[in-house]
Design a protein around this motif. Sequence first.
Motif, PDB file in Angstrom:
ATOM      1  N   LEU A 194     -11.920 -21.454  27.412  1.00 47.46           N
ATOM      2  CA  LEU A 194     -11.563 -22.192  28.633  1.00 47.46           C
ATOM      3  C   LEU A 194     -12.633 -23.215  28.969  1.00 47.46           C
ATOM      4  O   LEU A 194     -12.336 -24.383  29.261  1.00 47.46           O
ATOM      5  N   CYS A 195     -13.895 -22.775  28.907  1.00 44.51           N
ATOM      6  CA  CYS A 195     -15.004 -23.683  29.220  1.00 44.51           C
ATOM      7  C   CYS A 195     -15.052 -24.824  28.220  1.00 44.51           C
ATOM      8  O   CYS A 195     -15.202 -25.988  28.592  1.00 44.51           O
ATOM      9  N   ALA A 196     -14.907 -24.469  26.921  1.00 43.30           N
ATOM     10  CA  ALA A 196     -14.978 -25.502  25.883  1.00 43.30           C
ATOM     11  C   ALA A 196     -13.898 -26.552  26.100  1.00 43.30           C
ATOM     12  O   ALA A 196     -14.159 -27.756  26.014  1.00 43.30           O
ATOM     13  N   SER A 197     -12.654 -26.119  26.427  1.00 46.93           N
ATOM     14  CA  SER A 197     -11.597 -27.120  26.606  1.00 46.93           C
ATOM     15  C   SER A 197     -11.846 -27.961  27.851  1.00 46.93           C
ATOM     16  O   SER A 197     -11.541 -29.150  27.865  1.00 46.93           O
ATOM     17  N   ALA A 198     -12.423 -27.364  28.877  1.00 46.82           N
ATOM     18  CA  ALA A 198     -12.743 -28.147  30.071  1.00 46.82           C
ATOM     19  C   ALA A 198     -13.790 -29.197  29.743  1.00 46.82           C
ATOM     20  O   ALA A 198     -13.690 -30.350  30.181  1.00 46.82           O
ATOM     21  N   VAL A 199     -14.798 -28.812  28.940  1.00 45.75           N
ATOM     22  CA  VAL A 199     -15.856 -29.755  28.556  1.00 45.75           C
ATOM     23  C   VAL A 199     -15.266 -30.912  27.741  1.00 45.75           C
ATOM     24  O   VAL A 199     -15.572 -32.083  27.980  1.00 45.75           O
ATOM     25  N   VAL A 200     -14.381 -30.573  26.796  1.00 46.55           N
ATOM     26  CA  VAL A 200     -13.764 -31.617  25.960  1.00 46.55           C
ATOM     27  C   VAL A 200     -12.970 -32.589  26.830  1.00 46.55           C
ATOM     28  O   VAL A 200     -13.068 -33.811  26.679  1.00 46.55           O
ATOM     29  N   LEU A 201     -12.190 -32.042  27.771  1.00 42.65           N
ATOM     30  CA  LEU A 201     -11.417 -32.897  28.680  1.00 42.65           C
ATOM     31  C   LEU A 201     -12.334 -33.839  29.459  1.00 42.65           C
ATOM     32  O   LEU A 201     -12.042 -35.021  29.631  1.00 42.65           O
ATOM     33  N   LEU A 202     -13.445 -33.273  29.916  1.00 39.82           N
ATOM     34  CA  LEU A 202     -14.405 -34.055  30.687  1.00 39.82           C
ATOM     35  C   LEU A 202     -14.987 -35.196  29.849  1.00 39.82           C
ATOM     36  O   LEU A 202     -15.111 -36.332  30.311  1.00 39.82           O
ATOM     37  N   ILE A 203     -15.297 -34.881  28.582  1.00 41.56           N
ATOM     38  CA  ILE A 203     -15.829 -35.910  27.673  1.00 41.56           C
ATOM     39  C   ILE A 203     -14.798 -37.027  27.495  1.00 41.56           C
ATOM     40  O   ILE A 203     -15.116 -38.213  27.568  1.00 41.56           O
ATOM     41  N   PHE A 204     -13.520 -36.642  27.280  1.00 40.10           N
ATOM     42  CA  PHE A 204     -12.463 -37.651  27.103  1.00 40.10           C
ATOM     43  C   PHE A 204     -12.328 -38.523  28.348  1.00 40.10           C
ATOM     44  O   PHE A 204     -12.185 -39.737  28.259  1.00 40.10           O
ATOM     45  N   LEU A 205     -12.364 -37.887  29.523  1.00 37.21           N
ATOM     46  CA  LEU A 205     -12.253 -38.641  30.779  1.00 37.21           C
ATOM     47  C   LEU A 205     -13.398 -39.631  30.919  1.00 37.21           C
ATOM     48  O   LEU A 205     -13.199 -40.779  31.317  1.00 37.21           O
ATOM     49  N   CYS A 206     -14.615 -39.179  30.561  1.00 34.44           N
ATOM     50  CA  CYS A 206     -15.777 -40.071  30.635  1.00 34.44           C
ATOM     51  C   CYS A 206     -15.607 -41.239  29.674  1.00 34.44           C
ATOM     52  O   CYS A 206     -15.893 -42.389  30.023  1.00 34.44           O
ATOM     53  N   ALA A 207     -15.146 -40.944  28.450  1.00 34.77           N
ATOM     54  CA  ALA A 207     -14.951 -42.008  27.456  1.00 34.77           C
ATOM     55  C   ALA A 207     -13.921 -43.018  27.978  1.00 34.77           C
ATOM     56  O   ALA A 207     -14.090 -44.233  27.842  1.00 34.77           O
ATOM     57  N   LEU A 208     -12.848 -42.530  28.599  1.00 34.42           N
ATOM     58  CA  LEU A 208     -11.802 -43.394  29.154  1.00 34.42           C
ATOM     59  C   LEU A 208     -12.378 -44.277  30.256  1.00 34.42           C
ATOM     60  O   LEU A 208     -12.175 -45.486  30.285  1.00 34.42           O
ATOM     61  N   GLY A 209     -13.141 -43.634  31.146  1.00 29.72           N
ATOM     62  CA  GLY A 209     -13.752 -44.374  32.243  1.00 29.72           C
ATOM     63  C   GLY A 209     -14.718 -45.427  31.736  1.00 29.72           C
ATOM     64  O   GLY A 209     -14.719 -46.561  32.198  1.00 29.72           O
ATOM     65  N   TYR A 210     -15.512 -45.059  30.716  1.00 29.07           N
ATOM     66  CA  TYR A 210     -16.481 -45.999  30.156  1.00 29.07           C
ATOM     67  C   TYR A 210     -15.780 -47.188  29.501  1.00 29.07           C
ATOM     68  O   TYR A 210     -16.135 -48.335  29.725  1.00 29.07           O
ATOM     69  N   SER A 211     -14.720 -46.913  28.703  1.00 29.91           N
ATOM     70  CA  SER A 211     -14.052 -48.006  27.996  1.00 29.91           C
ATOM     71  C   SER A 211     -13.323 -48.921  28.975  1.00 29.91           C
ATOM     72  O   SER A 211     -13.268 -50.124  28.787  1.00 29.91           O
ATOM     73  N   ALA A 212     -12.765 -48.361  30.041  1.00 32.81           N
ATOM     74  CA  ALA A 212     -12.055 -49.193  31.019  1.00 32.81           C
ATOM     75  C   ALA A 212     -13.031 -49.923  31.931  1.00 32.81           C
ATOM     76  O   ALA A 212     -12.845 -51.099  32.243  1.00 32.81           O
TER      77      ALA A 212
END
Length: 160
Positions: free
Chosen positions: A9-27
């Motif tokens: 559960l923690c690992a998937s939350a961390v991965v989601l967070l990384i993806f969100l950060c990458a999305l925010g950074y690219s936009a």
Amino acid sequence: MEAFEKIFLCASAVVLLIFLCALGYSAGSMGIRLPSQAGEIYCRSDQKLRKVLRNTPPFDHPGVREVAPGKFEAVVIGQTWAFTPDEIDLPVGADVTFVATSADVVHGFLIPGTRVNMMLVPGEVSKFNYRFREPGEYLLICHEYCGRLHHTMSAKVVVK
Ligand code: CUA
């Protein structure tokens, strides 16, 4: 709760967070945007889209025009299996907005090595803004399979 469940559960939350950060950074920082629909071309079912485009501004005059100092608009039509115009000339540093559509089927609009990447959908207008900072010859290719001669569908952007 099992220990493994917690870990996953923690690992998937961390991965989601990384993806969100990458999305925010690219936009936010890199200015990467999804190309959005910028208009429609009205065409009755008994009309040929190719003919309608000939009488629909700005597609009645495909090509490049300077809309303000240093700002350009490049109007491009994709059709099987070519782009009109097949050469787009721009000065170095030009801030260009591509305004493009398709006269028949879905085509791609990709300039490798840049952020320019659109889909040309019949009846819809696609817009994308880009600044060419480096001189050179850029290839504009169709990257949506559009029929037998898809692989020959290209044009060039000449920046000098
Ligand atoms: Cu047009 Cu592939």
